[in-house]
Every structure is written in C-alpha cells, then in structure tokens.
Design a protein around this motif. Structure first.
Motif, PDB file in Angstrom:
ATOM      1  N   ASP A 133       0.644  -1.274   0.049  1.00 38.51           N
ATOM      2  CA  ASP A 133      -0.005  -0.015   0.041  1.00 38.51           C
ATOM      3  C   ASP A 133       0.810   1.261  -0.025  1.00 38.51           C
ATOM      4  OD1 ASP A 133      -1.904  -1.675   0.279  1.00 38.51           O
ATOM      5  OD2 ASP A 133      -2.754  -0.924   2.158  1.00 38.51           O
ATOM      6  N   ASP A 155      -3.431   0.604  -3.317  1.00 40.45           N
ATOM      7  CA  ASP A 155      -3.332  -0.824  -2.983  1.00 40.45           C
ATOM      8  C   ASP A 155      -2.617  -1.639  -4.273  1.00 40.45           C
ATOM      9  OD1 ASP A 155      -3.430  -3.216  -1.822  1.00 40.45           O
ATOM     10  OD2 ASP A 155      -5.368  -3.096  -1.159  1.00 40.45           O
ATOM     11  N   ASP A 207      -8.162  -1.507   1.947  1.00 46.48           N
ATOM     12  CA  ASP A 207      -9.198  -2.370   2.467  1.00 46.48           C
ATOM     13  C   ASP A 207      -8.630  -3.271   3.445  1.00 46.48           C
ATOM     14  OD1 ASP A 207      -7.346  -3.880   0.981  1.00 46.48           O
ATOM     15  OD2 ASP A 207      -8.630  -5.171   0.527  1.00 46.48           O
ATOM     16  N   GLY A 208      -7.244  -2.903   3.687  1.00 49.91           N
ATOM     17  CA  GLY A 208      -6.810  -3.227   4.987  1.00 49.91           C
ATOM     18  C   GLY A 208      -7.657  -2.946   6.212  1.00 49.91           C
ATOM     19  N   ASP A 260      -3.625  -7.933   6.019  1.00 49.38           N
ATOM     20  CA  ASP A 260      -3.169  -6.990   5.003  1.00 49.38           C
ATOM     21  C   ASP A 260      -2.765  -5.793   5.218  1.00 49.38           C
ATOM     22  OD1 ASP A 260      -3.303  -6.494   2.373  1.00 49.38           O
ATOM     23  OD2 ASP A 260      -5.748  -6.036   2.178  1.00 49.38           O
ATOM     24  N   ASP A 261      -2.011  -5.227   4.288  1.00 44.86           N
ATOM     25  CA  ASP A 261      -1.465  -3.919   4.601  1.00 44.86           C
ATOM     26  C   ASP A 261      -2.618  -3.028   4.624  1.00 44.86           C
ATOM     27  OD1 ASP A 261       1.122  -5.085   3.861  1.00 44.86           O
ATOM     28  OD2 ASP A 261       0.894  -4.775   1.745  1.00 44.86           O
TER      29      ASP A 261
HETATM   30 MG    MG Z   1      -5.121  -4.751   0.469  1.00 43.61          MG
END
Ligand code: MG
Length: 362
Positions: free
Chosen positions: A139, A152, A307-308, A346-347
């Motif tokens: 990201d 992302d 979305d992380g 997730d990042d």
């Molecule tokens: Mg992501």
C-alpha cells in the motif's frame, strides 16, 4: 570555432570537453598539429546541449556515446522507466526508515499554496501498517495538500509495491495547477498509463495493478468542494455532523453481489473472493476513474483508506475513532491500529484530512 568560444557557447568547460572527447563524445572537428588547439564545428553545439540534458538525467557518458550513435525512442523510454523504479526504491527505503523509527508519516500539515498564503484550513495525518503476512508493504499513500491519495498494489513481489508507488508518484507529477476535477482525472489517467506501460514492458512485473483513491480539496467559493477520483476497492469517506458517508463505490465482485442483494454488507468481508476487483490501474492502457464532486459546508473530516482497514472495521467503528480523536495524525494511527486488532494480515494505508474554512470551523 576555437575551444574557448565553444566552451562559452555550450556552457561546458574546457576540462569537461576533454573528458567527453576521451569518452568519444564531442570529439573536436579539428586539432591544430602545431599548437594542439582544438576546434569545434558550429553544428556540435546542438549535440553539446543534448549531452547536457542526458547528463542532467543521470545517464552515464558511455551510454550517452552509444545512444548518440543510434538515437531511438525505446532507449529514452527504458531510461525513464529505470528512473521510476529507482525512485520507487528510494521512497520505499525512506518509508521503511520512518517505520523502523516509529515516526508518523505526516502530521498536521498546514495546506499552503499561492505564495505561502493559507487558502484553506486543512490539516492531515496518515498512517501505514504492513500486514503480518506481507514481506513488503504494497500500500502507498500521498499527502501533498491539496492532493491526497491512497493506493493498494497487487501482483507478485515486487510488482504490487512498484504499482502503488508508481501510480501515486505519477499522479503527483501529472497533477497540474490550478487544482480542478479535470486536472485530477487527467493525472489519474496518466497514473494508470504509467502502471500499464511498466507492467507491459517488464515480464517480471506482468499483471501488476493497483487501486487508487485520490482527492483534491477545491476552494470553490462560497463552499468547499471535493473532487474524488477512484478505481478499485480503496475508499473515501466524509465525516460531518457525526455522520460517516462512504463517497466511493468499490469496483469489485462482492460489491456487485451486494448490489444484487445476494450478500449483506456484513457478509462481504468474509467472502473468499473479496479481493477480486472489476477495475484496477494497470490492467489496460486506459482505465477511467470514477469522478465524484461532493460539496462540503462547514468543517468536515475526510478519510481515505485501503481495504486493510475496511475489511477489519465497520462503519460505526471508523466513525467512533473519527469522532473521538481530534488530532488527524493520531486518528489515522488509531484507525491503522483497528486494522491489526481485527486480526487483519493485509497492508493498511490511512489518511485523515480536516477541512473547512477558518470561519466555519467549529
Ligand atoms: Mg489490500
């Protein structure tokens, strides 16, 4: 013309000219056999200017000599792409150094343009968090008032991190004054083209792509207006009067299922194909971004995130942090913390921007 005159007209010193001649560049048109004096042809001035430009771009003398034998656009393109990669690597190194020192990315940046005159009361803070399952943070974020963006990246390493960084670097470079929705749309299109060209020209980066959610804060009297450019499933939210409104709409398979009433907004987080995007920068030469232009009356808070965060925190949790934490940098860090507390691997990239005219701030 004698070397003295050529030196004065080309801006290259006699010493530099001798170095170039030794490398096979700008070889004197004639050398006086008695005095050893060097003479240049007027036509060599144009070549001198070309060499100066390439040196300014950091190209080694040996490569310039080869290029001048057979000038071709592919070589110029390759040099430009190598610069992109180098710049991305250097930015990444700086970001890692910042993370290692646990320093915030940017805090309470006053927005100024036009001779340093504060136009809008604007403060921003950001936070980035590397996912537990990731070797690198894919990201990226951009805080360059009045322009802000998150991206992302997707693709086999190092594709994802290159795609997101290249998109935001290109967005920033291509965004021209005065700030406008058109300038944002053009810059977002250029960002997509840069990612596609890079992915198309390097087999190791084939298939890399990135989301982008970018916002520019426009000073449109008597109200503020935002221009938002959006591709993928990163999001922009507007928090005002204690209400959080999602400005963007995900370009994803699960959003389609939610729209068709086949999934609830609760169920989408757990969907195995949640990450499947229907639109992303880099998948085609030209990708159109959705452009929306919400008006803002009075003071407001803007949230950009990947979305992380949204996979781990629902809208009520986001609103609770935005409402409770006054400092935008601290709010961004608390939100990034929500992503890890939710067990997310997730990042995450988060930007919080406070906007509003000074006389309207409450
Ligand atoms: Mg992501």
């Amino acid at each position: 013309m004698a070397i003295g005159e050529f030196s004065a007209r080309s801006g290259l010193s006699a010493k530099v000219l001798r170095t170039y001649a030794a490398a096979g560049l700008l070889v004197p048109a004639a050398v006086d056999s008695c005095s050893g004096y060097r003479y240049y042809a007027p036509g060599q001035l144009q070549q001198a200017r070309l060499i100066l430009l390439l040196r300014k771009a950091g190209i080694p003398l040996s490569e310039i000599a080869e290029f001048l034998q057979h000038p071709d656009p592919d070589t110029l393109q390759r040099w430009a792409e190598e610069l992109d990669v180098e710049l991305a690597g250097r930015r990444q190194a700086l970001a890692r150094a910042r993370d290692q020192l646990s320093l915030p990315a940017a805090d309470a940046l006053p927005a100024r343009h036009g001779g340093g005159r504060p136009v809008l009361a604007m403060a921003a803070g950001s936070a980035a968090r590397q996912g537990s399952s990731r070797a690198v943070n894919q990201d990226a974020l951009l805080v360059s008032p009045p322009l802000f963006a998150v991206a992302d990246g997707m693709g086999d390493s190092p594709g994802g991190e290159i795609a997101s960084r290249l998109a935001l670097d290109t967005l920033q470079a291509a965004f021209t004054a005065p700030p406008s929705a058109e300038a944002l749309a053009t810059a977002a299109c250029e960002a997509g083209r840069a990612v596609w060209q890079r992915a198309d020209s390097d087999p190791a980066l084939s298939g890399m792509a990135t989301t982008i959610t970018a916002v520019v804060v426009l000073d449109t009297s008597p109200r503020l207006r935002l221009a938002v450019a959006h591709v993928g499933d990163s999001r922009a939210y507007l928090f005002q009067d204690r209400e959080l409104r999602q400005l963007t709409r995900d370009h994803s398979l699960v959003q389609g299922l939610v729209d068709a009433d086949q999934l609830t907004t609760r169920q989408w987080r757990a969907h195995p194909r949640r990450a499947l995007l229907t639109r992303a920068l880099g998948l085609a030469p030209v990708i159109d971004a959705d452009i929306i232009m919400p008006a803002v009356t009075g003071a407001a808070r803007l949230l950009l995130c990947t979305d992380g965060l949204t996979a781990q925190a629902d809208q009520a949790q986001l609103a609770a942090v935005l409402s409770a934490v006054a400092d935008p940098g601290q709010a961004a860090r608390n939100l990034a913390g929500l992503a890890s507390r939710g067990g997310g691997d997730d990042d995450t990239a988060v930007i919080v921007i406070d906007i509003g005219r000074p006389d309207q701030q409450s």
